[in-house]
Motif scaffolding. Structure first.
Motif, PDB file in Angstrom:
ATOM      1  N   MET A   1       0.821  -1.207   0.000  1.00 45.24           N
ATOM      2  CA  MET A   1       0.000   0.000   0.000  1.00 45.24           C
ATOM      3  C   MET A   1       0.860   1.265   0.000  1.00 45.24           C
ATOM      4  O   MET A   1       0.507   2.263  -0.621  1.00 45.24           O
ATOM      5  CB  MET A   1      -0.933  -0.005   1.214  1.00 45.24           C
ATOM      6  N   MET A   2       1.994   1.224   0.710  1.00 47.83           N
ATOM      7  CA  MET A   2       2.880   2.398   0.691  1.00 47.83           C
ATOM      8  C   MET A   2       3.390   2.649  -0.724  1.00 47.83           C
ATOM      9  O   MET A   2       3.407   3.805  -1.196  1.00 47.83           O
ATOM     10  CB  MET A   2       4.059   2.177   1.655  1.00 47.83           C
ATOM     11  N   LEU A   3       3.786   1.595  -1.392  1.00 49.41           N
ATOM     12  CA  LEU A   3       4.290   1.741  -2.758  1.00 49.41           C
ATOM     13  C   LEU A   3       3.184   2.226  -3.688  1.00 49.41           C
ATOM     14  O   LEU A   3       3.419   3.068  -4.570  1.00 49.41           O
ATOM     15  CB  LEU A   3       4.844   0.406  -3.237  1.00 49.41           C
ATOM     16  N   LEU A   4       1.971   1.750  -3.474  1.00 48.73           N
ATOM     17  CA  LEU A   4       0.838   2.179  -4.288  1.00 48.73           C
ATOM     18  C   LEU A   4       0.567   3.667  -4.099  1.00 48.73           C
ATOM     19  O   LEU A   4       0.260   4.380  -5.067  1.00 48.73           O
ATOM     20  CB  LEU A   4      -0.406   1.361  -3.929  1.00 48.73           C
ATOM     21  N   MET A   5       0.712   4.163  -2.869  1.00 45.62           N
ATOM     22  CA  MET A   5       0.452   5.570  -2.602  1.00 45.62           C
ATOM     23  C   MET A   5       1.514   6.480  -3.230  1.00 45.62           C
ATOM     24  O   MET A   5       1.273   7.681  -3.406  1.00 45.62           O
ATOM     25  CB  MET A   5       0.377   5.810  -1.098  1.00 45.62           C
ATOM     26  N   THR A  42      -4.936   7.243   2.069  1.00 40.89           N
ATOM     27  CA  THR A  42      -4.354   7.909   3.237  1.00 40.89           C
ATOM     28  C   THR A  42      -5.186   7.634   4.479  1.00 40.89           C
ATOM     29  O   THR A  42      -4.650   7.285   5.542  1.00 40.89           O
ATOM     30  CB  THR A  42      -4.257   9.430   2.995  1.00 40.89           C
ATOM     31  N   GLY A  43      -6.495   7.796   4.349  1.00 44.19           N
ATOM     32  CA  GLY A  43      -7.371   7.515   5.490  1.00 44.19           C
ATOM     33  C   GLY A  43      -7.293   6.075   5.938  1.00 44.19           C
ATOM     34  O   GLY A  43      -7.285   5.789   7.142  1.00 44.19           O
ATOM     35  N   TRP A  44      -7.201   5.151   4.986  1.00 44.22           N
ATOM     36  CA  TRP A  44      -7.114   3.734   5.342  1.00 44.22           C
ATOM     37  C   TRP A  44      -5.798   3.433   6.045  1.00 44.22           C
ATOM     38  O   TRP A  44      -5.761   2.686   7.034  1.00 44.22           O
ATOM     39  CB  TRP A  44      -7.270   2.875   4.091  1.00 44.22           C
ATOM     40  N   MET A  45      -4.704   4.023   5.555  1.00 42.15           N
ATOM     41  CA  MET A  45      -3.391   3.762   6.156  1.00 42.15           C
ATOM     42  C   MET A  45      -3.284   4.310   7.570  1.00 42.15           C
ATOM     43  O   MET A  45      -2.463   3.829   8.360  1.00 42.15           O
ATOM     44  CB  MET A  45      -2.293   4.364   5.282  1.00 42.15           C
ATOM     45  N   LEU A  46      -4.086   5.305   7.914  1.00 43.43           N
ATOM     46  CA  LEU A  46      -4.084   5.819   9.283  1.00 43.43           C
ATOM     47  C   LEU A  46      -4.549   4.768  10.282  1.00 43.43           C
ATOM     48  O   LEU A  46      -4.243   4.852  11.474  1.00 43.43           O
ATOM     49  CB  LEU A  46      -4.973   7.068   9.385  1.00 43.43           C
ATOM     50  N   MET A  76       1.963  12.200   6.006  1.00 40.78           N
ATOM     51  CA  MET A  76       1.143  11.586   4.967  1.00 40.78           C
ATOM     52  C   MET A  76      -0.249  12.219   4.932  1.00 40.78           C
ATOM     53  O   MET A  76      -0.818  12.459   3.856  1.00 40.78           O
ATOM     54  CB  MET A  76       1.030  10.086   5.250  1.00 40.78           C
ATOM     55  N   THR A  77      -0.788  12.518   6.089  1.00 37.90           N
ATOM     56  CA  THR A  77      -2.107  13.149   6.169  1.00 37.90           C
ATOM     57  C   THR A  77      -2.102  14.519   5.505  1.00 37.90           C
ATOM     58  O   THR A  77      -3.046  14.880   4.782  1.00 37.90           O
ATOM     59  CB  THR A  77      -2.543  13.279   7.637  1.00 37.90           C
ATOM     60  N   LEU A  78      -1.052  15.295   5.747  1.00 38.13           N
ATOM     61  CA  LEU A  78      -0.952  16.613   5.115  1.00 38.13           C
ATOM     62  C   LEU A  78      -0.939  16.485   3.600  1.00 38.13           C
ATOM     63  O   LEU A  78      -1.646  17.219   2.897  1.00 38.13           O
ATOM     64  CB  LEU A  78       0.321  17.326   5.578  1.00 38.13           C
TER      65      LEU A  78
END
Length: 485
Positions: A1-5, A42-46, A76-78
Motif C-alpha cells: 500500500m505504501m508503494l501504491l500511494m 491515506t485515510g485507510w493507512m491511518l 502523509m495526512t498533510l
C-alpha cells in the motif's frame, strides 16, 4: 500500500500530458479520481499500526526501504488531504491557463515524491525523495514562464540544492557513526564510534539542520519563499508553503530524533545555535510580513516565521515543546493552504494583488473573506482556534526547558510575533468588511463558484474545529512526541 500511494499520483501525473483527452472534463475527472483515491488510501493507512518493505539493496548496508510510523502518518495526512482540496480548487483556478496539463502533471508528481519521503525508512531513501521534491515542484514555480518566474524558480532550485548539499554532508557522517541505517526513535548513534569525534559530529549535524532548513524557510536560506510565491499559481503556492516546505521539517525530525538522538544534542552549542536561528527567523519573518504590501508575498514571509515556530518546538527537545511543534506542523499546513487559496481567489476574481486593493471585498466575496478571517485568527493564536493550542504547548515547553535566557526569551518572541501577525492579517478583514465612506464599491457576487469557495470554507472550518476538539489530536501526538525523545 505504501508503494501504491507513491506510484498512484506518479502514474496519474505522467498520464495527464501524455493522454489525448476527449475534453477538459474527462481530464479533470481523471485527476479528481486520482486525488480522491489517494486521500482514501491515506485515510485507510491511518488505521494500520505500522508497515515496512525493502525496495532494493544497493550494497549490504545501503538499501532503499519504506516504513510507516507515527511521523509518517502525520506528514502523509498533510499530503493526502491537502493536495485533494487544493487540486479541486485548481480545477477552477487553472481553467484559463495554457499550461494546465503541465501544472497537474507536476502537481501530482510532487505529491508522489512527498509520499515517498514520508514513508522513507532511512537517510539515503529520504534524501533521494527530498531531492526529487525539489526537482518536481520547481516547475510549479516556473509555470507562467515569465522572466520573473524563471528567476524565482532558479532561486528556489539554487537555495534547495545548496541546502541539500549541506544535508548530504551530514548524512554521510551520520551513516558512519550510527549502528544501523534505519530510523530508530531516540536515535541510533554508536557511542563507541562517536567517542573522540563528538565535535565533528556536532558540526555536521548543525550543517544538516541548516541545509534541510532551507526547504523549511529557516534563516539564512529562507530567501526563496518570498521570491517564489508571488509568481507561482495560487494552488502551487498553497502546497509549497503549507505542505512541501514541511519536507524540510520532516528531514530535520528524522536527523535529530531518529538518527542522532536528543541525548547527544541537549545542552550543546548545536541546540543553542539552532534556537537562536529559529527565534531570529520567527521575528524577522513576522516583521517582514508586517511591512509587505503584496498579499502573496506577505503570506510567504508569514510562512518563513510560522514554520520556524514548529522548528522552535522541536529544538527545545522537551515533551511539551515537541508536542507543540507537531501540532503546529498540522495546524500551519491547514491554515496556510487556506490563506494562499484565499489570495488566489482575490487574484482570480478581482485581479487584486496588493493589500490596499482588497478594501470592501467583503461585500462581493463574503465567503472568501470569512475563510480568510477564521484562518487569520487561528494563525494569530486567538482561542479557541487551533493556533492557540500549538503556541500554548510551545510556550510551556520553552519555560520548562531550563535553558537560562532562552526559556523566557522564546515565549516573548512568540508573543511579539503573534502581535505582528495580527497587525498584518486583521486589517485586511476590517477594511474588507468595513471599507468606510468614500471607498470604491466592488461588484457583487464575485465568489469564484463552489470549486473555489467550498475548499476554503472546509479548511477554515478545520482551523476552528481542530482548536475546539484539540484533545483528539493532543493525546496521540503527545505519545508520538514522547517516543521521539
Amino acid at each position: 500500500m505504501m508503494l501504491l500511494m507513491i506510484l498512484l499520483p506518479a502514474a496519474a501525473g505522467i498520464a495527464v500530458p501524455l493522454v489525448k483527452w476527449p475534453g477538459r472534463k474527462a481530464k479533470l475527472c481523471f485527476v479528481a479520481a486520482a486525488l480522491v483515491l489517494e486521500a482514501l488510501l491515506t485515510g485507510w493507512m491511518l488505521t494500520v499500526p505500522s508497515a515496512e518493505m525493502t525496495l532494493f539493496s544497493v550494497t549490504d548496508s545501503l538499501t532503499a526501504a519504506l516504513r510507516m510510523d507515527g511521523i509518517s502518518k502525520l506528514f502523509m495526512t498533510l499530503a493526502g488531504f491537502g493536495f485533494l482540496l487544493t487540486g479541486f480548487y485548481a480545477f477552477r483556478y487553472m481553467e484559463h491557463s495554457r499550461r494546465e496539463d503541465d501544472f497537474f502533471c507536476f502537481f501530482l508528481l510532487s505529491q508522489a515524491a512527498l509520499m515517498g519521503m514520508d514513508f522513507s525508512a532511512n537517510l539515503v531513501t529520504m534524501y533521494a525523495f527530498f531531492e526529487m521534491i525539489t526537482l518536481l515542484s520547481m516547475p510549479l514555480v516556473l509555470h507562467d514562464r515569465t522572466e520573473e518566474s524563471i528567476r524565482a524558480a532558479l532561486k528556489y532550485l539554487f537555495y534547495s540544492v545548496a541546502g541539500a548539499f549541506l544535508a548530504l554532508c551530514c548524512i554521510f557522517f551520520l551513516s558512519r557513526y550510527c549502528t544501523g541505517g534505519d530510523f530508530v526513535p531516540g536515535g541510533s548513534l554508536d557511542p563507541s564510534r562517536v567517542r573522540g569525534h563528538e565535535t565533528l559530529l556536532q558540526v555536521v549535524i548543525f550543517l544538516g539542520v541548516v541545509g534541510f532548513g532551507a526547504k523549511a524557510g529557516m534563516y539564512p536560506l529562507h530567501g526563496w519563499l518570498p521570491t517564489a510565491h508571488p509568481v507561482a499559481p495560487a494552488p502551487a503556492s498553497a502546497v509549497l508553503s503549507g505542505i512541501i516546505a514541511k519536507a524540510g521539517v520532516l528531514a530535520i525530525i528524522r536527523v535529530i530524533f531518529y538518527s542522532a538522538g536528543t541525548d547527544f544534542l541537549v545542552g550543546t552549542w548545536v541546540q543553542k545555535a539552532w534556537i537562536a536561528l529559529a527565534l531570529l527567523t520567527v521575528f524577522m519573518g513576522s516583521m517582514m510580513a508586517y511591512r509587505e504590501k503584496v498579499l502573496k508575498k506577505r503570506l510567504a514571509y508569514s510562512s518563513v516565521s510560522q514554520i520556524s515556530y514548529a522548528l522552535l518546538g522541536l529544538v527545545f527537545m522537551t515533551g511539551d515543546s515537541v508536542l507543540g511543534g507537531l501540532l503546529h506542523i498540522l495546524f500551519h499546513a491547514t491554515i496556510k493552504v487556506c490563506l494562499f487559496l484565499v489570495a488566489g481567489s482575490f487574484i482570480f476574481q478581482t485581479d487584486a494583488h496588493r493589500v490596499e486593493e482588497l478594501t470592501g471585498c467583503g461585500k462581493s466575496m463574503p465567503k472568501t473573506l470569512w475563510a480568510f478571517t477564521l484562518a487569520s485568527l487561528a494563525l494569530i493564536g486567538i482561542p479557541p482556534a487551533s493556533g492557540f493550542v500549538s503556541k500554548w504547548y510551545l510556550a510551556l515547553g520553552a519555560l520548562d526547558s531550563g535553558m537560562a535566557v532562552y526559556s523566557w526569551l522564546a515565549p516573548v518572541v512568540l508573543l511579539i510575533s503573534a502581535l505582528l501577525t495580527a497587525g498584518y492579517l486583521l486589517p485586511i478583514t476590517i477594511r474588507g468588511f468595513f471599507p468606510g465612506e468614500g471607498a470604491p464599491v466592488p461588484r457583487r457576487n464575485a465568489e469564484g463558484g463552489p470549486l473555489m469557495w467550498l475548499p476554503l470554507l472546509i479548511l477554515a472550518g478545520l482551523t476552528l474545529a481542530m482548536g475546539l476538539f484539540s484533545g483528539v489530536l493532543v493525546e496521540p501526538l503527545r505519545e508520538l512526541a514522547e517516543s521521539m525523545l
